[in-house]
Design a protein around this motif. Structure first.
Motif, PDB file in Angstrom:
ATOM      1  N   ILE A   1       0.843  -1.196   0.000  1.00 56.89           N
ATOM      2  CA  ILE A   1       0.000   0.000   0.000  1.00 56.89           C
ATOM      3  C   ILE A   1       0.877   1.244   0.000  1.00 56.89           C
ATOM      4  N   ALA A   2       1.899   1.280   0.855  1.00 56.27           N
ATOM      5  CA  ALA A   2       2.803   2.431   0.869  1.00 56.27           C
ATOM      6  C   ALA A   2       3.508   2.580  -0.471  1.00 56.27           C
ATOM      7  N   PHE A   3       3.966   1.474  -1.020  1.00 59.60           N
ATOM      8  CA  PHE A   3       4.636   1.490  -2.322  1.00 59.60           C
ATOM      9  C   PHE A   3       3.686   1.999  -3.411  1.00 59.60           C
ATOM     10  N   GLY A   4       2.461   1.492  -3.427  1.00 58.74           N
ATOM     11  CA  GLY A   4       1.490   1.875  -4.450  1.00 58.74           C
ATOM     12  C   GLY A   4       1.046   3.321  -4.348  1.00 58.74           C
ATOM     13  N   VAL A   5       0.845   3.803  -3.131  1.00 56.88           N
ATOM     14  CA  VAL A   5       0.452   5.209  -2.956  1.00 56.88           C
ATOM     15  C   VAL A   5       1.556   6.118  -3.468  1.00 56.88           C
ATOM     16  N   LEU A   6       2.780   5.795  -3.137  1.00 51.30           N
ATOM     17  CA  LEU A   6       3.896   6.639  -3.542  1.00 51.30           C
ATOM     18  C   LEU A   6       4.112   6.615  -5.045  1.00 51.30           C
ATOM     19  N   VAL A   7       4.195   5.437  -5.617  1.00 52.95           N
ATOM     20  CA  VAL A   7       4.461   5.327  -7.049  1.00 52.95           C
ATOM     21  C   VAL A   7       3.265   5.815  -7.869  1.00 52.95           C
ATOM     22  N   GLY A   8       2.074   5.382  -7.500  1.00 51.55           N
ATOM     23  CA  GLY A   8       0.886   5.798  -8.251  1.00 51.55           C
ATOM     24  C   GLY A   8       0.617   7.280  -8.159  1.00 51.55           C
TER      25      GLY A   8
ATOM     26  N   GLN B   1      10.091   3.783   1.103  1.00 46.67           N
ATOM     27  CA  GLN B   1      11.487   3.997   0.709  1.00 46.67           C
ATOM     28  C   GLN B   1      11.824   3.283  -0.591  1.00 46.67           C
ATOM     29  N   VAL B   2      11.316   2.077  -0.767  1.00 46.01           N
ATOM     30  CA  VAL B   2      11.555   1.350  -2.018  1.00 46.01           C
ATOM     31  C   VAL B   2      10.892   2.093  -3.180  1.00 46.01           C
ATOM     32  N   GLY B   3       9.681   2.593  -2.977  1.00 43.37           N
ATOM     33  CA  GLY B   3       9.013   3.374  -4.015  1.00 43.37           C
ATOM     34  C   GLY B   3       9.777   4.638  -4.354  1.00 43.37           C
ATOM     35  N   TYR B   4      10.264   5.334  -3.334  1.00 45.48           N
ATOM     36  CA  TYR B   4      11.038   6.563  -3.567  1.00 45.48           C
ATOM     37  C   TYR B   4      12.343   6.245  -4.291  1.00 45.48           C
ATOM     38  N   SER B   5      13.007   5.157  -3.915  1.00 47.63           N
ATOM     39  CA  SER B   5      14.255   4.775  -4.579  1.00 47.63           C
ATOM     40  C   SER B   5      14.020   4.425  -6.043  1.00 47.63           C
TER      41      SER B   5
END
Length: 109
Positions: free
Chosen positions: A16-23, A96-100
Motif C-alpha cells: 500500500i505504501a509502495f502503491g500510494v507513492l508510485v501511483g 522507501q523502495v518506491g522513492y528509490s
C-alpha cells in the motif's frame, strides 16, 4: 490463523505504501505533463512529499496504531508492540523502495 493475518497485514502495508507513492507520483507527473511543466522533476518532488502520506495510508490512519501501541504499553503486551513496530517498519520500507525506484527512474538525487 493469527500468524497468517499478521503476515498478510505486513505485506499489505508494504505494498500500500509502495502503491500510494508510485501511483501518486506518476499520476501527478502526468498532470504536470498535461499542464506543460517538467514532468520528471514534478514526479521526483511529489515522491518526496508523498512519503509520509503513503506511510499513514499503509498503517490505516494513526488512531488504530496508536490505540494498539497504547494497549501494548499499558497492558504490558510486548507482542502487540512488536507487531505494530513491524507494520510501521514495513510501511516505511515500502515508501522507501518506491522513492528509490522513482529516484532511479527520474535520475534524481
Amino acid at each position: 490463523m493469527l500468524q497468517e493475518a499478521f503476515f498478510f497485514s505486513f505485506f499489505k502495508a508494504f505494498f500500500i505504501a509502495f502503491g500510494v507513492l508510485v501511483g501518486g507520483s506518476m499520476l501527478g507527473g502526468f498532470a504536470a505533463f498535461i499542464t506543460n511543466k517538467p514532468a520528471l522533476n514534478e514526479i521526483l518532488e511529489l515522491s518526496r512529499n508523498l512519503r509520509i502520506w503513503a506511510i499513514i495510508a499503509a498503517i490505516g490512519g494513526t488512531f488504530d496504531t496508536l490505540y494498539s501501541l497504547e494497549k501494548g504499553f499499558m497492558d504490558g503486551d510486548t507482542k502487540v508492540l512488536f507487531k505494530q513496530f513491524l507494520l510501521i517498519l514495513s510501511a516505511l520500507w515500502g515508501a522507501q523502495v518506491g522513492y528509490s525506484l522513482i529516484s532511479w527512474f527520474t535520475q534524481g538525487d
